[in-house]
Design a protein around this motif. Structure first.
Motif, mmCIF file in Angstrom:
data_model
loop_
_atom_site.group_PDB
_atom_site.id
_atom_site.type_symbol
_atom_site.label_atom_id
_atom_site.label_comp_id
_atom_site.label_asym_id
_atom_site.label_seq_id
_atom_site.Cartn_x
_atom_site.Cartn_y
_atom_site.Cartn_z
ATOM 1 N N ASP A 174 0.839 -1.207 0.000
ATOM 2 C CA ASP A 174 0.000 0.000 0.000
ATOM 3 C C ASP A 174 0.872 1.255 0.000
ATOM 4 O O ASP A 174 0.602 2.216 -0.737
ATOM 5 N N LYS A 220 1.222 4.014 -2.905
ATOM 6 C CA LYS A 220 0.888 5.404 -2.584
ATOM 7 C C LYS A 220 2.012 6.331 -3.020
ATOM 8 O O LYS A 220 1.759 7.413 -3.580
ATOM 9 N N SER A 224 -4.066 9.218 1.475
ATOM 10 C CA SER A 224 -4.579 7.843 1.359
ATOM 11 C C SER A 224 -4.171 7.025 2.569
ATOM 12 O O SER A 224 -3.051 7.150 3.076
ATOM 13 N N VAL A 273 -5.567 3.222 5.059
ATOM 14 C CA VAL A 273 -6.286 1.943 5.040
ATOM 15 C C VAL A 273 -7.371 1.972 6.107
ATOM 16 O O VAL A 273 -7.099 2.228 7.278
ATOM 17 N N LYS A 324 -8.782 0.448 1.002
ATOM 18 C CA LYS A 324 -8.011 1.685 0.870
ATOM 19 C C LYS A 324 -8.980 2.840 0.646
ATOM 20 O O LYS A 324 -9.928 2.725 -0.155
#
Length: 499
Positions: free
Chosen positions: A142, A146, A411, A413, A422
């Motif tokens: 993630d 990002k 951004s 989670v 997400k």
């Protein structure tokens, strides 16, 4: 005349004498005859007696012959019986040997079953203890995606790169140079193995088997960690604890036990780091709303933790609201799949006809395949109000700890009930003072640590929707946490589902 008379007289005398003599002679003869007759009679009686006794002897001898014949026949029968007995004993010994062989085979089968049961439980325990490692890899992906979002359109899918082939390549150090996703996975595995005090090879071997496991041990491992932290058990109690909770005799090598204890220590340490954050979460929400599972007429809601195939499809989860019964027609949200509850099992394996909120259960469902379900889906009753779904929502968030300011476009989670997605911060509406229940700033530019804000979030994946509820209606399904790099930095609650 006289002479004649004399002679006649003499003659008569002589005749008399003769007669006397004859008489005497006859008398003597008769006497002898009588004696002879008596002797003959006696002899005859003796002979008759001898004949009688001889007959008795003959009869006795005949009886002896008959008895001897019977005895010989009996001996033959006994010999034949002994032969049959020996044959029977031989057959009995043969059957005993066969029975002993079957018992030995049965013991071997029992040992094998015990070993398989032990291996299954141990694999499930290892699988659960490896979750932090896999979560770190997911969070690494993630973060990498990002960071790349502003530079290029390249996106690395976790499931595409994290697999058995990748793990084996990392283990044998093949083709991972200049491969960014594989390098990331390798670095996280090496870091995790160092923190858990395992060798990299040991950790990879455990991860290679992870895909074969089910997470049925979730609850009692969580209980053990809690009991350990609060001093109710020790490391030495671990194996006995697992045996008591799983009803399985654990067969474990010293090496396996060493690996298990090391992973358990890591998970306990990880949990202890989260305790301050969890305390903040508990304090942030109203305990009476979150933790009281009182029975009411709320619509049925069961977030799905995991699903697997066992003849029919099985889903695992905790009933957060309402109740369910065998035969109930239900909807799986958000895909609105119509299913039927065929069986209900508590987490200890006991079957039941119905179950109420607050219970962990396994439900056997009809008319659905395993691949049609994902963690984070929610099971609802078809004749009751279905669960809400959304992709854009308004929420109140509390930033617990964060190193920098958070701006729109950030951004992160989202973890809400059993769903993980997400999301992106789209807008900050206002900052608020929770204690005074008043707005402190409208349309803030950013939010930082120890601040509370009303904000709008949107799921990052196009067209994706997830199950969520308003906090004021279903608190346990409307509360959430936000995580960055695997650490919880904010808590929140859904106020409004916009779209």
């Amino acid at each position: 005349m006289a002479m004649e008379n004399f002679f006649n007289g003499q003659k008569e005398y002589d005749n008399d004498d003769n007669d006397n003599v004859l008489n005497r002679s006859n008398s003597s003869t008769f006497s002898k005859n009588d004696k002879n007759q008596n002797k003959n009679k006696e002899l005859h009686n003796i002979i008759e007696n001898l004949h009688y006794e001889n007959k008795i002897i003959n009869d006795f001898v005949k009886d002896l012959h008959d008895e001897n014949k019977n005895l010989v026949s009996g001996i033959k029968d006994l010999q034949c019986g002994n032969k049959n007995l020996f044959s029977f004993i031989k057959d009995l010994n043969d059957e005993k040997k066969k029975l002993n062989d079957k018992i030995d085979k049965l013991k071997d089968n029992i040992d094998e079953l015990e070993k398989k049961s032990s291996n299954r439980v141990l694999k499930e325990v290892f699988a659960y203890l490896l979750i932090p490692c896999i979560e770190q890899i997911k969070n690494g992906f993630d973060q990498m995606n990002k960071e790349k979002k502003g530079i290029s359109q390249q996106y690395y899918e976790f499931r595409k790169y994290y697999n058995t082939c990748t793990l084996k390549m990392i283990k044998y150090k093949n083709k991972i140079i200049n491969n960014e996703p594989l390098t990331l996975i390798s670095e996280i595995i090496e870091k995790f193995s160092n923190e858990a005090k395992l060798s990299t090879d040991e950790l990879i071997e455990l991860l290679l088997e992870e895909n074969k496991r089910n997470y049925n041990t979730h609850d009692f491992i969580e209980d053990y960690i809690d009991d350990f932290i609060y001093g109710e058990c020790t490391e030495n109690d671990l194996i006995q604890y697992i045996e008591d909770k799983s009803d399985v005799n654990i067969i474990i090598t010293n090496n396996e036990k060493d690996l298990l204890i090391k992973l358990m220590r890591f998970n306990i340490a990880h949990r202890q780091k989260l305790i301050p954050i969890q305390s903040t979460v508990i304090n942030y929400f109203d305990d009476s709303q979150i933790f009281n599972y009182y029975i009411d007429d709320s619509p049925f809601r069961m977030p799905i933790i995991k699903q697997y195939k066992d003849m029919d499809t099985i889903v695992m989860g905790k009933i957060e609201y309402g109740s369910c019964h065998i035969g109930d027609q239900c909807l799986i949200m958000p895909n609105r799949k119509l299913v039927k509850i065929m069986n209900i099992y508590y987490d200890n394996g006991i079957e039941t006809d119905s179950c109420i909120c607050g219970k962990n259960v396994r439900l056997k469902l009809k008319n659905v395949e395993e691949q049609d379900i994902s963690s984070g889906f929610i099971l609802c009753h078809v004749h009751q109000e279905p669960c809400s779904v959304g992709r854009i929502f308004e929420a109140q968030i509390n930033i617990l700890e964060h190193k920098s300011n958070i701006y729109p476009g950030y951004s992160t989670v989202l973890h809400i009930h059993t769903a993980v997605a997400k999301i992106q911060l789209k807008k900050l509406i206002r900052l608020i003072d929770v204690e005074k229940n008043k707005t402190t700033q409208e349309n803030p530019t950013f939010i930082t640590q120890n601040q509370v804000a009303i904000a709008i979030f949107e799921l990052s994946q196009d067209k994706q929707v997830i199950c969520m509820e308003l906090f004021n209606r279903f608190p346990r399904l409307g509360q959430f946490t936000l995580q960055d790099d695997g650490r919880t930095f904010a808590v929140g609650k859904v106020l409004k589902i916009i779209n």
